[in-house]
Design an enzyme around this catalytic site. Sequence first.
Site, mmCIF file in Angstrom:
data_model
loop_
_atom_site.group_PDB
_atom_site.id
_atom_site.type_symbol
_atom_site.label_atom_id
_atom_site.label_comp_id
_atom_site.label_asym_id
_atom_site.label_seq_id
_atom_site.Cartn_x
_atom_site.Cartn_y
_atom_site.Cartn_z
ATOM 1 N N GLY A 1 -4.531 -11.577 2.359
ATOM 2 C CA GLY A 1 -3.735 -10.867 1.363
ATOM 3 C C GLY A 1 -2.552 -11.684 0.878
ATOM 4 N N ALA A 2 -2.173 -11.452 -0.386
ATOM 5 C CA ALA A 2 -1.052 -12.195 -0.969
ATOM 6 C C ALA A 2 0.236 -11.976 -0.187
ATOM 7 C CB ALA A 2 -0.865 -11.763 -2.418
ATOM 8 N N ASP A 3 0.432 -10.760 0.343
ATOM 9 C CA ASP A 3 1.652 -10.480 1.102
ATOM 10 C C ASP A 3 1.736 -11.333 2.361
ATOM 11 O OD1 ASP A 3 -0.561 -9.114 2.149
ATOM 12 O OD2 ASP A 3 0.621 -7.388 2.809
ATOM 13 N N THR B 1 2.270 -1.029 6.267
ATOM 14 C CA THR B 1 1.244 0.006 6.367
ATOM 15 C C THR B 1 0.251 -0.363 7.467
ATOM 16 O OG1 THR B 1 1.495 0.421 4.009
ATOM 17 C CG2 THR B 1 -0.456 1.334 5.076
ATOM 18 N N ASN C 1 0.807 -1.224 0.000
ATOM 19 C CA ASN C 1 0.000 0.000 0.000
ATOM 20 C C ASN C 1 0.838 1.272 0.000
ATOM 21 O OD1 ASN C 1 -2.906 -0.896 0.232
ATOM 22 N ND2 ASN C 1 -2.020 -2.035 1.940
ATOM 23 N N THR C 2 2.036 1.207 0.565
ATOM 24 C CA THR C 2 2.898 2.384 0.644
ATOM 25 C C THR C 2 4.035 2.331 -0.368
ATOM 26 O OG1 THR C 2 2.412 2.626 3.004
ATOM 27 C CG2 THR C 2 4.351 3.779 2.170
ATOM 28 N N ASN C 3 4.703 1.176 -0.463
ATOM 29 C CA ASN C 3 5.853 1.029 -1.349
ATOM 30 C C ASN C 3 5.730 -0.209 -2.223
ATOM 31 O OD1 ASN C 3 7.559 3.261 -0.459
ATOM 32 N ND2 ASN C 3 7.812 2.122 1.444
ATOM 33 N N THR D 1 7.415 17.809 23.311
ATOM 34 C CA THR D 1 6.368 17.284 22.425
ATOM 35 C C THR D 1 6.863 16.191 21.485
ATOM 36 O OG1 THR D 1 5.163 19.372 22.481
ATOM 37 C CG2 THR D 1 4.691 17.897 20.646
ATOM 38 N N THR E 1 8.294 -2.919 -3.508
ATOM 39 C CA THR E 1 9.645 -3.387 -3.247
ATOM 40 C C THR E 1 10.012 -4.437 -4.279
ATOM 41 O OG1 THR E 1 9.282 -3.029 -0.882
ATOM 42 C CG2 THR E 1 11.206 -4.322 -1.505
#
EC number: 2.7.1.33
Length: 257
Positions: free
Chosen positions: A107-109, A132, A9-11, A184, A13
């Site tokens: 999911g396939a991952d 993600t 979803n993010t990268n 913070t 690879t």
Amino acid sequence: MILVIDVGNTNITLGIFDKEELVSSFRMTTKIPRTSDEYGIMISDMLRTRNVEQSDIEAVIIASVVPGIMHSFKNGILKYIKKTPFEIGAGTKTGIKIATANPREIGADRVVDAVAAYDLYGGPLIVIDFGTATTYDLISADGSFLAGVTSPGIRISADALWNQTAKLPEIEIKKPASILAKETITSMQAGLVFGCIGQTEYIVKKMIEESGIPDMKVIATGGLGKIIAESTDVIQIYDPALTLKGLKIIYNKARGK
């Protein structure tokens, strides 16, 4: 050489295997819309920086959890790498039995990670992928995928923290020296990282307790997993290339090797 690709979803690879050795890996972002030509040119250029030509690639195997980009992505590979990619899906021979209520929902991952962890380290085990989303998957001694837990990943939690508050800034995700934060930024880092460590330890403990399997290994992967794996003794092995290795293992199984 075999080109293996994990579309997350993010990268995205990518890894290059020369026989059974992972000789190189690289990434591109997933969320930027691209044409098939853009995908093909980017992948070709990345290969050439590793002194790999498209003619060196014997096959391409993909695991994807982002169906919306796959038409352009696979066409780009076909046009520029000159190979029809093999995408993992229902019916792919993996060696892992999915024993959940609806196997097609996994999911396939997650399947690929389970294959790699079981093949490389043996079962029973829990596979944690700090991506993600953070996923925890239980694999039995005989290689059955029994159960899984899904929670927001560290970066999703961080994005929510600074996007849903008026004064909290965007920060680097890293483990602060102490949980007793004095300002913070370190207070946010402490909440994110120590919170994830606590979640990991509790979920692993509960999965072991409720499964009744006390002797499980715990294998972790994923971009931010190293921070967590180094900070808790419930994780025995951190393998950043687990998904890429799993793709190559599945390719070998599919080809009867």
